[in-house]
Design a protein around this motif. Sequence first.
Motif, mmCIF file in Angstrom:
data_model
loop_
_atom_site.group_PDB
_atom_site.id
_atom_site.type_symbol
_atom_site.label_atom_id
_atom_site.label_comp_id
_atom_site.label_asym_id
_atom_site.label_seq_id
_atom_site.Cartn_x
_atom_site.Cartn_y
_atom_site.Cartn_z
ATOM 1 N N TRP A 146 0.882 -1.215 0.000
ATOM 2 C CA TRP A 146 -0.024 0.121 -0.011
ATOM 3 C C TRP A 146 0.946 1.142 -0.102
ATOM 4 O O TRP A 146 0.364 2.427 -0.347
ATOM 5 C CB TRP A 146 -0.960 -0.004 1.360
ATOM 6 C CG TRP A 146 -0.209 -0.112 2.487
ATOM 7 C CD1 TRP A 146 -0.094 -1.232 3.136
ATOM 8 C CD2 TRP A 146 0.344 0.940 3.345
ATOM 9 N NE1 TRP A 146 0.748 -0.915 4.379
ATOM 10 C CE2 TRP A 146 0.897 0.518 4.491
ATOM 11 C CE3 TRP A 146 0.238 2.349 3.126
ATOM 12 C CZ2 TRP A 146 1.582 0.981 5.533
ATOM 13 C CZ3 TRP A 146 1.009 3.208 4.048
ATOM 14 C CH2 TRP A 146 1.457 2.412 4.998
ATOM 15 N N TRP A 147 2.042 1.253 0.614
ATOM 16 C CA TRP A 147 2.979 2.523 0.565
ATOM 17 C C TRP A 147 3.541 2.796 -0.718
ATOM 18 O O TRP A 147 3.953 3.863 -0.720
ATOM 19 C CB TRP A 147 4.249 2.154 1.722
ATOM 20 C CG TRP A 147 5.029 1.051 1.211
ATOM 21 C CD1 TRP A 147 5.939 1.027 0.520
ATOM 22 C CD2 TRP A 147 4.695 -0.403 1.745
ATOM 23 N NE1 TRP A 147 6.563 -0.525 0.427
ATOM 24 C CE2 TRP A 147 5.797 -1.146 1.261
ATOM 25 C CE3 TRP A 147 3.881 -0.760 2.599
ATOM 26 C CZ2 TRP A 147 5.720 -2.508 1.343
ATOM 27 C CZ3 TRP A 147 4.211 -2.423 2.825
ATOM 28 C CH2 TRP A 147 4.814 -3.251 2.133
ATOM 29 N N ARG A 148 3.383 2.039 -1.670
ATOM 30 C CA ARG A 148 3.523 2.448 -2.981
ATOM 31 C C ARG A 148 2.424 3.002 -3.730
ATOM 32 O O ARG A 148 2.608 3.356 -5.027
ATOM 33 C CB ARG A 148 4.054 1.346 -3.905
ATOM 34 C CG ARG A 148 5.637 0.599 -3.287
ATOM 35 C CD ARG A 148 6.081 -0.447 -4.219
ATOM 36 N NE ARG A 148 7.273 -0.802 -3.495
ATOM 37 C CZ ARG A 148 8.181 -1.749 -4.262
ATOM 38 N NH1 ARG A 148 7.888 -2.166 -5.389
ATOM 39 N NH2 ARG A 148 9.313 -2.078 -3.673
ATOM 40 N N VAL A 193 -8.271 -4.315 1.336
ATOM 41 C CA VAL A 193 -8.963 -3.373 2.374
ATOM 42 C C VAL A 193 -8.397 -3.340 3.800
ATOM 43 O O VAL A 193 -8.134 -2.207 4.078
ATOM 44 C CB VAL A 193 -10.494 -3.471 2.277
ATOM 45 C CG1 VAL A 193 -11.207 -2.554 3.291
ATOM 46 C CG2 VAL A 193 -11.192 -3.307 0.869
ATOM 47 N N SER A 194 -8.221 -4.500 4.134
ATOM 48 C CA SER A 194 -7.642 -4.463 5.606
ATOM 49 C C SER A 194 -6.113 -3.812 5.815
ATOM 50 O O SER A 194 -6.068 -3.150 6.685
ATOM 51 C CB SER A 194 -7.864 -5.730 6.426
ATOM 52 O OG SER A 194 -7.171 -6.587 5.391
ATOM 53 N N LEU A 195 -5.471 -4.105 4.835
ATOM 54 C CA LEU A 195 -3.827 -3.694 4.673
ATOM 55 C C LEU A 195 -3.941 -2.032 4.520
ATOM 56 O O LEU A 195 -3.278 -1.475 5.276
ATOM 57 C CB LEU A 195 -3.286 -4.443 3.494
ATOM 58 C CG LEU A 195 -2.979 -5.801 3.974
ATOM 59 C CD1 LEU A 195 -2.143 -6.155 2.447
ATOM 60 C CD2 LEU A 195 -2.232 -5.801 5.126
ATOM 61 N N ILE A 196 -4.727 -1.633 3.749
ATOM 62 C CA ILE A 196 -4.926 -0.103 3.217
ATOM 63 C C ILE A 196 -5.449 0.566 4.302
ATOM 64 O O ILE A 196 -5.028 1.641 4.788
ATOM 65 C CB ILE A 196 -5.687 0.075 2.008
ATOM 66 C CG1 ILE A 196 -4.659 -0.396 0.876
ATOM 67 C CG2 ILE A 196 -6.000 1.641 1.938
ATOM 68 C CD1 ILE A 196 -5.340 -0.240 -0.656
ATOM 69 N N SER A 197 -6.576 -0.145 5.184
ATOM 70 C CA SER A 197 -7.142 0.551 6.340
ATOM 71 C C SER A 197 -6.050 0.853 7.401
ATOM 72 O O SER A 197 -5.921 1.761 8.163
ATOM 73 C CB SER A 197 -8.544 -0.298 6.503
ATOM 74 O OG SER A 197 -8.987 0.004 7.682
ATOM 75 N N GLY A 198 -5.685 -0.398 7.622
ATOM 76 C CA GLY A 198 -4.239 -0.078 8.684
ATOM 77 C C GLY A 198 -3.211 0.822 8.336
ATOM 78 O O GLY A 198 -2.744 1.558 9.203
ATOM 79 N N GLY A 199 -2.770 1.085 6.979
ATOM 80 C CA GLY A 199 -1.917 2.067 6.681
ATOM 81 C C GLY A 199 -2.306 3.292 6.952
ATOM 82 O O GLY A 199 -1.699 4.291 7.420
ATOM 83 N N VAL A 200 -3.721 3.601 6.374
ATOM 84 C CA VAL A 200 -3.993 4.798 6.400
ATOM 85 C C VAL A 200 -4.322 5.468 7.727
ATOM 86 O O VAL A 200 -4.133 6.272 8.196
ATOM 87 C CB VAL A 200 -5.388 4.887 5.541
ATOM 88 C CG1 VAL A 200 -6.348 6.187 5.819
ATOM 89 C CG2 VAL A 200 -5.117 4.748 4.114
#
Length: 389
Positions: free
Chosen positions: A200-202, A327-334
């Motif tokens: 997600w960081w990319r 979704v869960s990965l991006i939710s965590g990162g955001v």
Amino acid sequence: MEVDTKRLRYFSLELCLLAANMRMAILIIAPLTQSLGQTLHLTTTQLGFLTTIPLLCFGLGSVFMGRLIQKIGTTPALVLALLGLLVASLGRVYSVGLLFGGTILAGLSITLLNVLLPALIVEQAPGHVAQLNGVYPAASNVFAAIASGVAVPFAQLWGWQHALQLMAVPTVLALVGWYQFRQLRYKKVVVSKQTVGVQWWRLPRVWVLALFMGSQSLIFYALAAWLPRMLTSQQVSTTTAGTLAAVFQIIGFPAAYIVPRFAQRSNRLKQVLLVLLGGYGLGFILLLQHAFWCLVLASLLLGLTTAAIFSLALSLITVVSPDPASVSLISGGVQSVGYLLASSGPTLCGAVQAQQHRWQPVILGLLVLAVIAILLGFLLRRLIQWQRA
């Protein structure tokens, strides 16, 4: 895949029960700080850190929760979060060590819930994401306001210990509700595993959303911490300032529900952002005035705007995600980046006021940050358009 009406109703109700656990256990601390300090002999610094712990948990823990959810699954993660919250609510009242340890456990459990719910909605009701994305932030606002309102009267009758333990009730209800919901037969949604390792960081749109989340959250938590003091500096009584602060917390319920649904279903994110800019701008300008009606209107506008933009930020997590599995990965990162930024808000605002001995520079600084947040929203809108092209 559309879900049947009965199952959708049950899931909506369960979302409301889960939302009751997202803020109550931490926001109930603020009204009870005087009682906590007197009974446990806590210093002002310790009490301040007690209210900062959950924000640090949100910021430092969110990025790891997405991986945890994908490793163990949504249902085990949900049960784990609720059990952690239950233990924290029941056990943190017996000593200073348990109070701080329980607050950390509560913060981590709520962090897991925060990251989990967007993914849970996509998994359980993929055809109703826009509608349900507005349900749980709105319900969370209402339950948080209720908790803040009943905390002091309940503590006066039964003691602050029982007031804190009362927060275990919505946790038990959510556990029972999830068990009942799982008994409904349905065709399980199969989520692709192809992008479970999404980086997600990319993704530039994820970083813009994280900054959008952080800036609006910083504004909210700064106002939640200091709005009563801002109002009393304008010659408003302490009691009236407390009432207006409660209004600020609860008034956003309709906006939190309507705004994300309107923005996604009608594809009118631009219009929504302009309205939010107007709400921020007029609210902060009125907060600088001395007339009582201006301060009342400022509390109303800022309450509506902060609730609406928070709900919108959460709903955009599913929009920027390339597929349901991520979704869960991006939710965590955001949320990790966002809450790390937000955690500095109350401290920075307090430091500026202490140096300037007035609240006007703080209010103007928050207004500038609000403009930046809306500009980030417009940039995100453009990136989303490119994503869909």
